[in-house]
Design a protein around this motif. Structure first.
Motif, PDB file in Angstrom:
ATOM      1  N   ALA A   1       0.826  -1.205   0.000  1.00 14.73           N
ATOM      2  CA  ALA A   1       0.000   0.000   0.000  1.00 14.73           C
ATOM      3  C   ALA A   1       0.863   1.259   0.000  1.00 14.73           C
ATOM      4  O   ALA A   1       0.435   2.310  -0.485  1.00 14.73           O
ATOM      5  N   ASN A   2       2.059   1.156   0.532  1.00 15.58           N
ATOM      6  CA  ASN A   2       2.977   2.297   0.557  1.00 15.58           C
ATOM      7  C   ASN A   2       3.174   2.833  -0.854  1.00 15.58           C
ATOM      8  O   ASN A   2       3.489   2.085  -1.782  1.00 15.58           O
TER       9      ASN A   2
ATOM     10  N   PHE B   1      -3.275  11.399  -2.833  1.00 17.50           N
ATOM     11  CA  PHE B   1      -2.862  10.951  -1.503  1.00 17.50           C
ATOM     12  C   PHE B   1      -1.785   9.879  -1.641  1.00 17.50           C
ATOM     13  O   PHE B   1      -2.004   8.842  -2.277  1.00 17.50           O
ATOM     14  N   HIS B   2      -0.623  10.143  -1.049  1.00 21.89           N
ATOM     15  CA  HIS B   2       0.510   9.226  -1.123  1.00 21.89           C
ATOM     16  C   HIS B   2       0.778   8.666   0.273  1.00 21.89           C
ATOM     17  O   HIS B   2       1.244   9.385   1.169  1.00 21.89           O
TER      18      HIS B   2
ATOM     19  N   THR C   1      -0.907   7.686   7.593  1.00 23.64           N
ATOM     20  CA  THR C   1      -0.324   8.998   7.330  1.00 23.64           C
ATOM     21  C   THR C   1       0.138   9.078   5.890  1.00 23.64           C
ATOM     22  O   THR C   1       0.744   8.138   5.361  1.00 23.64           O
ATOM     23  N   GLY C   2      -0.171  10.197   5.253  1.00 23.91           N
ATOM     24  CA  GLY C   2       0.223  10.373   3.867  1.00 23.91           C
ATOM     25  C   GLY C   2       0.531  11.810   3.544  1.00 23.91           C
ATOM     26  O   GLY C   2       0.280  12.727   4.355  1.00 23.91           O
TER      27      GLY C   2
ATOM     28  N   LYS D   1       1.333  18.602   2.054  1.00 23.76           N
ATOM     29  CA  LYS D   1       0.950  18.620   3.463  1.00 23.76           C
ATOM     30  C   LYS D   1       0.816  17.193   3.996  1.00 23.76           C
ATOM     31  O   LYS D   1       0.453  16.276   3.260  1.00 23.76           O
ATOM     32  N   THR D   2       1.098  17.019   5.279  1.00 14.36           N
ATOM     33  CA  THR D   2       0.939  15.721   5.920  1.00 14.36           C
ATOM     34  C   THR D   2      -0.502  15.555   6.395  1.00 14.36           C
ATOM     35  O   THR D   2      -1.039  16.415   7.096  1.00 14.36           O
ATOM     36  N   ILE D   3      -1.134  14.453   5.983  1.00 15.46           N
ATOM     37  CA  ILE D   3      -2.523  14.171   6.332  1.00 15.46           C
ATOM     38  C   ILE D   3      -2.570  12.880   7.134  1.00 15.46           C
ATOM     39  O   ILE D   3      -1.918  11.893   6.789  1.00 15.46           O
TER      40      ILE D   3
END
Length: 430
Positions: free
Chosen positions: A168-169, A279-280, A294-295, A300-302
């Motif tokens: 998934a990464n 979204f990464h 976390t992505g 920005k970090t979400i």
């Protein structure tokens, strides 16, 4: 123990994988009275398809039945399904692959619970050149707990990619944090409406991926949510525009796939799912009773918190570990057979724009060794069963000395919607 000969003839052609393409190769070899042995790691044919038996494929029967297999079956009294129907994985197995495996021309030469653990040339390492083409292949096989060494004059690897999912990464790397929560992640297409229903009912479920496997999972979760309203759906994709996932919709050459895109568009527009584009995924962490994902999104970090279950539908990659002593030429980016890479690059091609190809493109530096089927496409999700059938027709023609037939490659595919990187499932569902 060495098993080297079949039907009183010389060394067989070894086929690795008992799915549609492997069995098509068997049918082609049987039609030419050419000795073969087929090794399937599962207890019955089509072990990979049985894992997604609940899924309805988007290509109709007319694209899913190999011509040689059809001729063999019809000669034995088999009646083909309606060519315009869309079968499920279970129907593919029950109505086509199992009858084919029971054919007297094929059944005696199938080996189940037989995992090929290594392939090489007899007595030589990969580094030795002199004389290797005159030596047989050796396959090391673990069958029913016993180790065997099989000799073969040629090898057709049709083992697929289903058993080697992508992580998934978003970087494509298996990380310790993802492996740590592996018991909360299913890779592929779980049976949300059937055997896996209890796992997802009234849970907050994260779906990762933008291909047809992900769409299937999301639509199944939508139906589950209608029955179990506490079920929450979160969908993350790397694509910046969710509309890119819908594909051809009304204009798709494969009606079933077009309908998936239409239904997916309606799901997103309804607001039933929480959708994150661009979204990464960077990490997973257990926090309390849930998982925090976390992505990075637009710099920005979400953090997406409270995830109970993850369905990862990010495609798969070929397993080359057991081929380390075979001389292969694979593309460094797509991990496909090198000559195929420019023809199937998912950044450029859809399933329907892949031009016909056969033995010439599939040829490896190791003479008489071929990688076919979805494995030949590596990470590209643009594979269709019909493509694999034409591949093995050409390869078997070459192995039996019919070079005119091997080079005369023809393939008619439907015009399609876009298949892109990460579409994981095009191969299994087409």
């Amino acid at each position: 123990m060495s098993e080297c000969c079949v039907k009183g003839q010389g060394l067989p052609v070894a086929i690795i994988g008992g799915g549609p393409v492997g069995l098509a190769a068997a049918a082609r070899l049987a039609a030419k009275n050419e000795p073969f042995l087929l090794f399937e790691s599962a207890a019955a044919v089509a072990g990979n398809i049985r894992e997604w038996s609940h899924v309805r494929v988007f290509s109709p029967w007319r694209y899913n039945i190999d011509r040689a297999a059809r001729m063999l079956l019809e000669a034995e009294g088999w009646t083909a399904p309606d060519e315009e129907e869309l079968p499920t994985g279970a129907e593919l197995v029950e109505r086509y692959l199992e009858p084919l495996s029971r054919s007297p021309s094929i059944q005696p030469y199938l080996r189940f619970n037989a995992k090929v653990t290594a392939v090489g040339r007899k007595g030589l390492s990969k580094a030795v050149t002199k004389g290797r083409e005159r030596l047989p292949f050796v396959l090391h096989v673990l069958q029913d707990g016993k180790r065997k060494v099989i000799e073969a004059r040629a090898v057709i690897d049709a083992s697929g990619t289903w058993g080697s999912p992508n992580p998934a990464n978003s970087g494509g790397i298996w990380t310790e944090d993802e492996l740590y929560v592996h018991d909360r992640i299913v890779y592929g297409i779980p049976d949300v409406s059937g055997r896996d229903r209890a796992r997802y009912a009234n849970q907050k479920v994260l779906v990762v991926g933008s291909g047809h496997s992900a769409i299937q999972a999301l639509l199944d979760l939508e139906r589950l949510q209608a029955e179990e309203p506490a079920t929450r759906i979160v969908w993350v994709i790397r694509k910046p525009d969710v509309a890119a996932v819908y594909g051809g919709q009304e204009n798709d050459g494969l009606r079933g796939r077009g309908e998936l895109g239409i239904r997916m568009r309606k799901l997103v527009e309804s607001g039933i799912a929480e959708v994150w584009t661009s979204f990464h995924i960077e990490s997973f962490k257990e926090e309390g009773s849930g998982i925090t994902v976390t992505g990075e999104r637009h710099g920005k970090t979400i953090r997406i918190e409270g995830i109970d279950e993850v369905i990862c539908s990010t495609g798969s990659r070929p397993d080359m570990d057991f081929l380390k002593e075979v001389r292969t030429d694979m593309d460094s980016a797509i991990e496909s057979v090198s000559a195929l890479a420019p023809l199937i690059d998912p950044n450029v091609h859809s399933c329907g724009t892949v031009r016909p190809h056969g033995e010439k493109e599939l040829r490896q530096p190791e003479r008489d060794f071929y990688i076919v089927g979805s494995k030949s496409y590596g990470r590209a999700p643009t594979f269709l069963m019909a493509t694999g059938y034409e591949q093995v027709r050409s390869v078997v023609a070459a192995l039996t000395g019919d070079w005119d037939a091997a080079s005369n490659v023809e393939l008619e595919l439907p015009e399609t919607g876009v298949c892109g990187v990460g579409a994981g499932g095009s191969g299994c569902c087409g």
